[in-house]
Scaffold this motif. Structure first.
Motif, short mmCIF file in Angstrom:
data_model
loop_
_atom_site.label_atom_id
_atom_site.label_comp_id
_atom_site.label_asym_id
_atom_site.label_seq_id
_atom_site.Cartn_x
_atom_site.Cartn_y
_atom_site.Cartn_z
N UNK A 1 0.80 -1.22 0.00
CA UNK A 1 0.00 0.00 0.00
C UNK A 1 0.83 1.27 0.00
N UNK A 2 2.15 1.13 0.16
CA UNK A 2 2.98 2.32 0.39
C UNK A 2 3.74 2.66 -0.89
N UNK A 3 3.44 3.81 -1.50
CA UNK A 3 4.06 4.14 -2.79
C UNK A 3 5.59 4.15 -2.73
N UNK A 4 6.16 3.59 -3.78
CA UNK A 4 7.61 3.50 -3.90
C UNK A 4 8.03 4.08 -5.24
N UNK A 5 9.33 4.34 -5.36
CA UNK A 5 9.84 4.87 -6.62
C UNK A 5 9.85 3.77 -7.69
N UNK A 6 9.77 4.19 -8.93
CA UNK A 6 9.91 3.28 -10.07
C UNK A 6 11.39 3.16 -10.43
N UNK A 7 11.78 2.02 -11.00
CA UNK A 7 13.06 2.00 -11.69
C UNK A 7 12.75 2.04 -13.18
N UNK A 8 13.45 2.93 -13.86
CA UNK A 8 13.14 3.22 -15.26
C UNK A 8 14.34 2.87 -16.12
N UNK A 9 14.08 2.15 -17.20
CA UNK A 9 15.18 1.76 -18.08
C UNK A 9 14.76 2.01 -19.52
N UNK A 10 15.62 2.71 -20.22
CA UNK A 10 15.35 2.94 -21.65
C UNK A 10 16.39 2.17 -22.43
N UNK A 11 15.93 1.15 -23.14
CA UNK A 11 16.85 0.30 -23.89
C UNK A 11 16.82 0.73 -25.35
N UNK B 1 10.78 12.30 -17.03
CA UNK B 1 11.31 12.96 -15.83
C UNK B 1 10.63 12.39 -14.60
N UNK B 2 11.30 12.60 -13.47
CA UNK B 2 10.75 12.13 -12.21
C UNK B 2 10.14 13.30 -11.46
N UNK B 3 9.02 13.04 -10.81
CA UNK B 3 8.38 14.08 -9.99
C UNK B 3 8.01 13.43 -8.67
N UNK B 4 8.85 13.64 -7.66
CA UNK B 4 8.64 12.90 -6.41
C UNK B 4 8.84 11.42 -6.68
N UNK B 5 7.87 10.61 -6.31
CA UNK B 5 7.97 9.17 -6.58
C UNK B 5 7.38 8.81 -7.93
N UNK B 6 6.80 9.79 -8.59
CA UNK B 6 6.11 9.50 -9.84
C UNK B 6 7.01 9.75 -11.04
N UNK B 7 6.70 9.08 -12.13
CA UNK B 7 7.45 9.26 -13.37
C UNK B 7 6.50 9.89 -14.39
N UNK B 8 7.02 10.87 -15.09
CA UNK B 8 6.21 11.50 -16.13
C UNK B 8 6.89 11.23 -17.47
N UNK C 1 0.95 12.48 -25.87
CA UNK C 1 0.48 11.69 -24.73
C UNK C 1 1.36 11.99 -23.52
N UNK C 2 0.72 12.29 -22.41
CA UNK C 2 1.45 12.47 -21.15
C UNK C 2 1.02 11.36 -20.22
N UNK C 3 2.00 10.56 -19.78
CA UNK C 3 1.69 9.43 -18.89
C UNK C 3 2.29 9.71 -17.53
N UNK C 4 1.42 9.80 -16.55
CA UNK C 4 1.87 9.98 -15.16
C UNK C 4 1.84 8.63 -14.49
#
Ligand SMILES: [Zn+2]
Length: 726
Positions: free
Chosen positions: A31-41, A109-116, A137-140
């Protein structure tokens, strides 16, 4: 899986040196929001956004669209068999798509724990030719859901027959669905309708399962592999985007969910405009907000959730010794529920008021006594009701209220002259006041958290909640008469409900208690922030003389099995029904991994049956739809608790008379397959469960027969037994 504080946690390998120094910090609650790990291959062209619980992939070679959604503890390798596409049909009938954009502009980009993530490209013809229409398209990426804003940009004069911001095909296993209709008062819907889901099934190869097709874009649709996993989409709060933006007329869209053969799956398209022959001019910019969400699955079985409630009870607060007995019986959580004048003494918790009682010390004593014996506590809030006696209602009720097109408020009465409160809309200053009101109670009393009633978004036609009249976050909004109120175009308050859920989890903390009630409107996006869900208070056929067959239970009986659910027996079982139906209700709840709510005596009687399992959260659970156990009798059903090296099979008989059944185990189909089971034992039924003396010994079963032609087992009437296989 490890277990801590009675909650199920996922342990992840913490790579940061700091986290290694503090192993406790590596435990993550669902239930506790965590950061994403983001990878662009760059070589594969895949942008992946990952948490310990799920991964979402965008395909940068195909328009940057979402091409994969997979749940770590789910079943399907990808819930999508086709990517999430944007389609437009031009006035010649040609289909334009973003999938054929080979090189979209993608930022991240990252905004807090969220990725935009933003993606910009051109809609293309089937031969790859660019059209004049661009799509941005903007994906939050937030916790358990993605908020998507799709903007179509067109030069003047471009005519189109169809606009479809969401088109995809889902895996066929998501065959149970519910959708909340998009009709409004203007289309003949009742102005204060609750908007309950319309439920159905769409199974490939079942011709009797009908396609869903509607000219009004639904507000939401949830698709579930029942008990296993799921996916949902829903539109943002501004319904005019979907209902009016393109033509100014309602009912010009087309939402279709239908069986698809190539590729096999469930084809879904959501088009706010769709016409076979008539084209309209696209505005230079049009925006569609919608969401995709999925259940956050931890992959572990849930302990039966034993909950009860209390109220002021004419000042006779629950005594300390009674709370001690609750603890002995296994009660884990309680909440104060006192939203009406149950005793006719005028002392109840009027929604939004504070303090509700003259004797708040009695309330605190109950909470402290609970904490003393390890019972966690919450108190009731209605997300939608404000009592007219409050100053806030008198000052802001008209401005915050949920209204019909006539401008009327709706008061919820429980008997003539006595009401819970008037319905409010979260897309107003009500949201900030509600947070203030919740915070005030949590600050002043030894509570672990909240119980939210009316945890659902609803249609509203209060014009003050639309466009310029809408308050900025932190403000309480315009007053009646302060804005020239044009008629409302229609909105619901889902953006704000999600805001409230995120705020609530943050407010109570990772170990805080959040219980939500959402009968007929379950949602993954909101439930992801909750510890427990309460369901089935109303809306389904009453049990009168017989318990329904398992396959006829409502989908929300356990939804996708992501979190413990309490199924409300008083809402389900007719009050004149024989008492044995309460026993069957508990059995059917257990077969779904759910628990009767509040916990009944029949629940307490059944709990000891699961005692041999020990730590229930160390198992995986498969409900009555499991393929591992086959029983020869249609009124008998099974559920499975499975972990490496062993399994427990729960076999229940829903008939009054004992049944001899042939039981076959397919050990390769267990959640943790057992390659070569060596022993199988039928465990003694605890006296507390059967009401009869303990059977003395476990009975050995022939394991070869069990996994071969089957063993014959007699299951007592209205009862269940446990088999241990290892
Ligand atoms: Zn509203």
């Amino acid at each position: 899986m490890t277990r801590a504080s009675g909650l199920c946690f996922v342990t992840v390998l913490a790579l940061a040196a700091g986290a290694l120094a503090d192993p406790g910090a590596a435990r993550i609650s669902r239930t506790w929001p965590q950061a994403y790990s983001v990878e662009r291959n760059e070589s594969s062209g895949i942008l992946s956004l990952r948490t310990p619980f799920y991964v979402v992939e965008q395909d940068l070679n195909r328009g940057g669209v979402i091409a994969r959604i997979a749940l770590t503890h789910g079943k399907a390798a990808n819930l999508l068999v086709r990517p999430v596409e944007t389609r437009v049909r031009d006035d010649g009938g040609a289909v334009l798509t973003d999938l054929l954009e080979p090189a979209p502009t993608v930022t991240h980009r990252r905004e807090g724990l969220n990725e935009i993530v933003t993606v910009e490209g051109t809609l293309r013809h089937q031969d790859g030719r660019a059209s004049a229409i661009r799509v941005k398209t903007t994906l939050q990426y937030r916790w358990g859901y993605i908020k998507i804003r799709k903007e179509l940009l067109a030069p003047p004069g471009v005519r189109v027959r169809e606009v479809c911001p969401l088109s995809t095909t889902l895996v066929p296993s998501l065959s149970d669905y519910g959708y909340r209709e998009g009709r409004t008062e203007e289309d003949g819907a009742s102005p204060f309708a609750f908007g309950s889901n319309v439920w159905g099934k769409l199974r490939l190869g079942q011709p009797s399962d009908k396609t869903v097709q509607t000219r009004h874009v639904p507000r939401s649709m949830i698709l579930v592999d029942a008990g296993v996993e799921g996916l949902e989409w829903f539109v943002g709060s501004d319904l005019a985007q979907w209902d009016l933006q393109l033509t100014g007329r309602r009912g010009q869209g087309q939402c279709v969910l239908q069986a698809s053969q190539d590729p096999p799956g469930l084809a879904l398209s959501v088009a706010p405009l769709s016409s076979t022959d008539e084209a309209v001019v696209l505005p230079s910019s049009c925006v569609f907000d919608f969401y995709l969400a999925f259940p956050i699955l931890e992959g572990c079985a849930h302990r039966p959730w034993l909950h009860t409630t209390f109220n002021r009870n004419r000042g006779a607060w629950v005594p300390t010794d009674e709370i001690g007995r609750w603890a002995e019986k296994g009660i884990q959580t309680v909440h104060c529920h006192n939203d009406g004048d149950y005793y006719g003494d005028g002392l109840f918790w009027r929604d939004g008021s504070y303090p509700p009682y003259p004797d708040m010390d009695g309330y605190d004593k109950v909470l402290k006594d609970c904490r003393q014996v390890g019972i966690r506590t919450a108190t009731y809030f209605s997300n939608k009701e404000l009592h007219p006696s409050t100053k806030e209602f008198q000052e802001h009720g008209e401005a915050w209220g949920r209204k019909n097109r006539n401008g009327d408020l709706r008061h919820n009465f429980y008997r003539p002259g006595a009401e819970y409160g008037a319905q409010m809309c979260l897309r107003s200053g009500w949201l900030e006041f509600l947070k203030f009101s919740i915070d005030r109670v949590l600050k002043n009393h030894p509570l672990d958290g909240v119980y939210y009633d009316w945890n659902t978004a609803l249609l509203c036609c209060n014009p003050l909640h639309e466009t310029a009249a809408r308050p900025a976050p932190g403000e309480r909004g315009a007053e009646p008469g302060s804005a020239a109120a044009a008629p409302a175009k229609g909105h619901w308050d889902i953006d704000e409900l999600l805001d409230l859920m995120e705020w609530t989890r943050h407010r109570v903390g990772p170990d805080g208690l959040v219980i939500v009630h959402n009968t007929t409107t379950p949602m993954f996006a909101t439930e992801n922030f909750a510890d427990y869900v309460v369901a089935t208070e109303w809306g389904y056929r009453k049990w009168t003389d017989r318990a329904p067959d398992m396959q006829d239970l409502p989908l929300e009986w356990n939804l996708a099995g992501a979190l413990p659910r309490g199924v409300i027996s008083y809402g389900t079982i007719d009050k004149n029904a024989p008492r044995r139906l309460h026993r069957l209700f508990a059995l059917e709840a257990f077969l779904g991994g759910s628990t009767p709510w509040p916990a009944s005596e029949e629940t307490f009687a059944l709990v000891p049956l699961l005692k041999p399992l020990g730590d229930i959260e160390s198992y995986r659970f498969a409900d009555w739809r499991n393929q591992a156990v086959a029983l020869s009798d249609a009124r008998c059903a099974s559920a499975v608790y499975s972990r490496a090296g062993e399994s427990y099979l729960l076999l229940a008989n829903l008939d009054q008379t004992p049944r001899e059944v042939t039981c076959v185990l397919h050990p390769e189909k267990l959640p943790h397959p057992l390659p070569q089971p060596a022993t199988a034992r039928r465990l003694p039924t605890p006296a507390a469960s059967s009401g009869k003396p303990d059977q003395q010994d476990a009975a050995a079963l022939d394991v070869r027969q069990l996994i071969g032609q089957g063993v014959k087992i007699t299951i007592p009437g209205d009862d269940a037994i446990l088999i241990h296989v290892r």
